[in-house]
Design an enzyme around this catalytic site. Structure first.
Site, PDB file in Angstrom:
ATOM      1  N   VAL A  63       0.531  -1.012   0.028  1.00  0.00           N
ATOM      2  CA  VAL A  63       0.105  -0.189  -0.228  1.00  0.00           C
ATOM      3  C   VAL A  63       0.678   1.608   0.114  1.00  0.00           C
ATOM      4  O   VAL A  63       0.550   2.215  -0.607  1.00  0.00           O
ATOM      5  CB  VAL A  63      -1.075   0.267   1.388  1.00  0.00           C
ATOM      6  CG1 VAL A  63      -2.046  -0.272   0.931  1.00  0.00           C
ATOM      7  CG2 VAL A  63      -0.404  -0.178   2.719  1.00  0.00           C
ATOM      8  N   TYR A 154       6.893   8.195  13.219  1.00  0.00           N
ATOM      9  CA  TYR A 154       6.012   7.813  14.562  1.00  0.00           C
ATOM     10  C   TYR A 154       4.706   8.772  14.641  1.00  0.00           C
ATOM     11  O   TYR A 154       4.077   8.920  13.734  1.00  0.00           O
ATOM     12  CB  TYR A 154       6.264   6.509  14.994  1.00  0.00           C
ATOM     13  CG  TYR A 154       5.026   5.803  15.247  1.00  0.00           C
ATOM     14  CD1 TYR A 154       4.568   4.561  14.183  1.00  0.00           C
ATOM     15  CD2 TYR A 154       3.969   5.456  16.553  1.00  0.00           C
ATOM     16  CE1 TYR A 154       3.582   4.108  14.257  1.00  0.00           C
ATOM     17  CE2 TYR A 154       3.374   4.861  16.946  1.00  0.00           C
ATOM     18  CZ  TYR A 154       2.599   4.230  15.935  1.00  0.00           C
ATOM     19  OH  TYR A 154       1.395   3.624  15.976  1.00  0.00           O
ATOM     20  N   ALA A 156       4.978  12.051  13.682  1.00  0.00           N
ATOM     21  CA  ALA A 156       4.529  12.422  13.261  1.00  0.00           C
ATOM     22  C   ALA A 156       3.592  11.861  11.712  1.00  0.00           C
ATOM     23  O   ALA A 156       3.199  12.924  12.008  1.00  0.00           O
ATOM     24  CB  ALA A 156       5.558  13.138  12.342  1.00  0.00           C
ATOM     25  N   LYS A 158       1.337   9.598  12.695  1.00  0.00           N
ATOM     26  CA  LYS A 158      -0.046   9.492  12.976  1.00  0.00           C
ATOM     27  C   LYS A 158      -0.317  10.408  13.192  1.00  0.00           C
ATOM     28  O   LYS A 158      -1.308  10.670  13.587  1.00  0.00           O
ATOM     29  CB  LYS A 158      -0.125   8.824  14.263  1.00  0.00           C
ATOM     30  CG  LYS A 158       1.031   7.404  14.566  1.00  0.00           C
ATOM     31  CD  LYS A 158       0.355   6.206  13.424  1.00  0.00           C
ATOM     32  CE  LYS A 158       0.522   4.892  13.318  1.00  0.00           C
ATOM     33  NZ  LYS A 158      -0.245   4.806  11.924  1.00  0.00           N
TER      34      LYS A 158
END
Length: 252
Positions: A63, A154, A156, A158
């Site tokens: 993805v 992580y 940043a 989220k």
């Protein structure tokens, strides 16, 4: 059966919270398509659910790369029809020092943990707009609002998920489409369990600061996601739902 008649699409559906969404989704009446990169786990899950009489299908897809993602998505839609409800769940952790972190690492990580949520919207929104109906949930994290040292990539990403979801809710509301984010706290996924086994002191500390002295289960997170997707949550849009056992309520 709150998702009866829906076509639910999930990224990263073979394990952890993604698997819990798939398992919960079929119980709620949805037909389900999902993508992942783990063929063995994904095919085993599909075989199990089909043997139980559920409508489930899978395509292998990365993805973080749009054309690969689109190819898998298009095959799934050609079989089950347009997606009506969707979850962007695929992602991984990233622990780093801001000076030492390489640009290539940043680009690869953000392509998976943030850009893939945009890709999902890009793929499913055209059909949702035509039907003037749809619901999307993007999985963020407690780290999107508060964090700990060395989690800057992580956190940043989220935080970006929360902002992306909020603005999509504003943009797509006129089409009858709802968009929300869900932010889990410490959740006992296979990945977390293996980490905690390697670092028992970390596990002890995490349980010590958890207000209810335990971790959440993937099923508990999935239950909130499935509800948020459903018509029962018809006036919830642009929200970030914290599902963390009150961990965010701690001062320190």
């Amino acid at each position: 059966m709150i998702l009866k008649g829906e076509h639910l699409f999930v990224t990263g559906g073979a394990a952890g919270i993604g698997e819990a969404i798939v398992l919960g989704g079929v119980k709620e009446g949805a037909k389900i398509s999902f993508v992942d990169i783990d063929d063995a786990k994904a095919n085993a899950l599909v075989e199990k659910l089909i043997s139980e009489g559920h409508q489930v299908q899978y395509q292998k897809a990365d993805v973080s790369k749009f054309e690969t993602f689109k190819a898998g998505y298009d095959k799934l839609v050609s079989a089950f029809g347009p997606v009506t409800v969707a979850v962007s769940n695929a992602g991984r952790n990233s622990y780093a020092d801001a000076v030492e972190y390489a640009e290539e690492e940043w680009n690869d990580f953000f392509a998976l943990d943030l850009k893939s949520s945009w890709y999902l919207a890009k793929l499913c929104l055209p059909d949702m707009r035509k039907k003037k109906y749809g619901s999307i949930v993007n999985i963020s994290s407690i780290h999107g609002r508060m964090s700990r040292p060395n989690f800057f990539p992580y956190s940043a990403a989220k935080g970006g998920i929360i902002g992306l979801s909020r603005n999509l809710a504003l943009d797509e509301g006129k089409y009858g489409i709802r968009v929300n984010s869900v932010s889990p706290g410490t959740t006992a996924t296979p990945l977390l369990k293996s980490y905690m086994e390697k670092f028992p002191d970390e596990k002890a500390h995490a349980l010590l600061v958890a207000p209810n002295a335990r971790f959440g289960s993937p099923e508990e997170i999935a239950n909130v996601i499935l509800f948020t997707l459903s018509k029962d949550a018809s006036f919830i849009s642009g929200a970030d739902l914290m599902v963390d056992g009150a961990l965010h309520a701690r001062y320190a």
